[in-house]
Design an enzyme around this catalytic site. Structure first.
Site, PDB file in Angstrom:
ATOM      1  N   ARG B  51      47.833  48.707  38.342  1.00 31.83           N
ATOM      2  CA  ARG B  51      47.230  47.435  37.983  1.00 31.83           C
ATOM      3  C   ARG B  51      45.818  47.655  37.505  1.00 31.83           C
ATOM      4  O   ARG B  51      44.912  47.866  38.304  1.00 31.83           O
ATOM      5  CB  ARG B  51      47.256  46.491  39.186  1.00 31.83           C
ATOM      6  CG  ARG B  51      48.611  45.856  39.361  1.00 31.83           C
ATOM      7  CD  ARG B  51      48.620  44.914  40.529  1.00 31.83           C
ATOM      8  NE  ARG B  51      48.583  45.651  41.772  1.00 31.83           N
ATOM      9  CZ  ARG B  51      48.056  45.185  42.903  1.00 31.83           C
ATOM     10  NH1 ARG B  51      47.509  43.993  42.931  1.00 31.83           N
ATOM     11  NH2 ARG B  51      48.071  45.909  43.997  1.00 31.83           N
ATOM     12  N   ASP B  53      42.203  46.753  36.135  1.00 28.31           N
ATOM     13  CA  ASP B  53      41.291  45.622  36.325  1.00 28.31           C
ATOM     14  C   ASP B  53      40.881  44.998  35.003  1.00 28.31           C
ATOM     15  O   ASP B  53      41.093  45.568  33.943  1.00 28.31           O
ATOM     16  CB  ASP B  53      40.010  46.118  37.015  1.00 28.31           C
ATOM     17  CG  ASP B  53      40.106  45.998  38.521  1.00 28.31           C
ATOM     18  OD1 ASP B  53      40.977  45.268  39.010  1.00 28.31           O
ATOM     19  OD2 ASP B  53      39.297  46.658  39.212  1.00 28.31           O
ATOM     20  N   ARG B 210      35.939  54.643  38.574  1.00 28.43           N
ATOM     21  CA  ARG B 210      34.628  54.114  38.186  1.00 28.43           C
ATOM     22  C   ARG B 210      33.531  54.531  39.174  1.00 28.43           C
ATOM     23  O   ARG B 210      32.408  54.844  38.770  1.00 28.43           O
ATOM     24  CB  ARG B 210      34.714  52.601  38.025  1.00 28.43           C
ATOM     25  CG  ARG B 210      35.605  52.218  36.836  1.00 28.43           C
ATOM     26  CD  ARG B 210      35.930  50.740  36.799  1.00 28.43           C
ATOM     27  NE  ARG B 210      34.721  49.951  36.829  1.00 28.43           N
ATOM     28  CZ  ARG B 210      34.699  48.630  37.025  1.00 28.43           C
ATOM     29  NH1 ARG B 210      35.851  47.971  37.197  1.00 28.43           N
ATOM     30  NH2 ARG B 210      33.571  47.983  37.036  1.00 28.43           N
TER      31      ARG B 210
END
Lengths: 285, 285
Positions: B51, B53, B210
């Site tokens: 999934r 973002d 990230r």
């Protein structure tokens, strides 16, 4: 005191109605003039080296503007990039002589046109920036690349170099102020999803690169003979170009100036070079 | 009769609120389900391998869906690409066993993260697809690239390979269902405007890539010691990651499956491989 700046611009043409200011439309020139006027706190006009059409991109458009003398080139660049929208970017700013003229002083312009023959040219990362011809096939696995004859592409490009009338490759209805262009360089190279056409000339007629690419690609698909390119350049009666390639594959990549027009100097001995061969209706791509 | 399809997707995350269906928001899963439901003339659900973002891109996301048996993989792909919006593209479609599950069957996922250190990373063609750090300098001519220490980037990446708890590199508040991940590969290579981080692991925690990139870049800028990376992996108390790198530089580039889960066969002897190690709250990037 005023100062003249030469700005080198990148823009994604996708959301612009082209370069030139038009009432009620979002244009590159309009956005740039608005930003410069805001910085200068007075109206600032902008001249561009070439007027790109709606949807055409740039990685080397050049514009000139007169700003208050208190601004340095670095400050203009930083301040512009802080307020311009994300699809318009000032790659470089230089202080140039006051008589510098982005269009009249330009000696040559260079464009590239990206043709997408790989299926991946339809990816969202590439499709806005090329003529996506691949991926229409029946393959289930992502195949469906289009074959273009590279020999025919090269042979077609070679016919263009030199001085010719490109009248046949200009948009109909264009005022006839001379259709002679000198093409210094024209060749095909590769980009990640197919062939890329690069062309440099002293001037370009309206839609000229798009008509050239549209016609060369039809030749390379075997749909019309190579001889048609020579025939079109020779003004053979009854012969027409193929449909122009779409705007999204076209990039204005570079504008060439003589060193003396851009070098800063205070004795004002260097005027504009030559006569303004680039009239108003030229250099619209 | 129904048929299961494995779809390989590219999307530009810029205009999506991420992968997962949410009421009132434009999501990749939502667009895909709407298109498939329209083709099947019945509601069709879609499962994704990971999934992503809001703002994260993909060039190798994998989704699975159950469609009426009359559709071939090639037809599904063509029909989808004809009706999907331009920022979502089906690169490949394959017919797979009915029990294929895009998330549970995935053995590994690969991401890339593009850091822009050259000034040109701020160009409209690159900025939506990288963490644009270059071009903030004072240079007037377009200079202002940022220097990152390549040796420190590489050394930091090397620390990540192997099996570790990545708890420190996961978004706070994530349910603690185990934070162990096995990183097969992690390295830095070059892309056109700076360094690119590539990482492959069996699973990823929320925002893990990230946080890793945000921290490694701070190390490579000399703002914190390389030892912090080892300390964070070891769960050293009081140590925190740097701020996560922004979503726009992140791409889900590939999802790996065992051959046997995707090979079409009619004897139904091959079930799902292993246990579903990838629980619901994992693999959100």
């Amino acid at each position: 005191m005023n100062r003249r700046f030469k700005l080198t611009l990148h823009y994604d043409g996708g959301a612009f109605f082209g370069w030139q200011v038009q009432p009620g439309a979002r244009t590159v020139q309009g956005e740039l003039e608005a930003a410069l006027s805001r910085l200068a706190a007075r109206p600032v006009g902008v001249l561009g080296a070439g007027r790109t059409d709606r949807g055409v991109h740039a990685t080397g458009q050049v514009a000139s503007a007169l700003m208050p003398g208190k601004w340095s080139a670095a400050e203009v660049r930083r301040a512009l990039n802080a307020i311009l929208p994300g699809d318009l970017w000032v790659a470089a700013a230089e202080s140039v002589p006051l008589e510098f003229h982005a269009r009249y002083d330009a000696q040559a312009r260079e464009y590239e046109y990206r043709v997408g023959t790989a299926a991946e040219s339809r990816s969202p990362f590439l499709r806005p920036y090329c003529w996506a011809l691949g991926g229409r096939g029946a393959g289930s696995g992502g195949e469906g690349g289009l074959e273009l004859d590279g020999g025919l592409l090269s042979a077609g490009a070679a016919l263009l170099e030199g001085r010719h009338s490109f009248r046949a490759f200009a948009k109909a209805g264009q005022p006839g102020r001379g259709e002679e262009c000198t093409v210094d360089l024209a060749w095909w190279e590769a980009w990640e999803a197919g062939p890329l056409f690069r062309i440099r000339a002293n001037r370009f007629l309206h839609h000229m690169v798009r008509y050239l690419v549209g016609t060369l690609v039809e030749v390379a698909r075997g749909r019309r003979p190579l001889e048609d390119v020579a025939g079109l350049l020779a003004g053979e009666p009854g012969l027409e170009t193929s449909a122009p390639a779409p705007a999204e594959g076209l990039f204005l990549t570079r504008v060439y100036y003589p060193d003396t027009t851009t070098r800063r100097h205070d004795d004002a001995t260097t005027g504009r070079l030559g006569t303004p061969a680039n009239l108003d209706d030229d250099n619209v791509a």
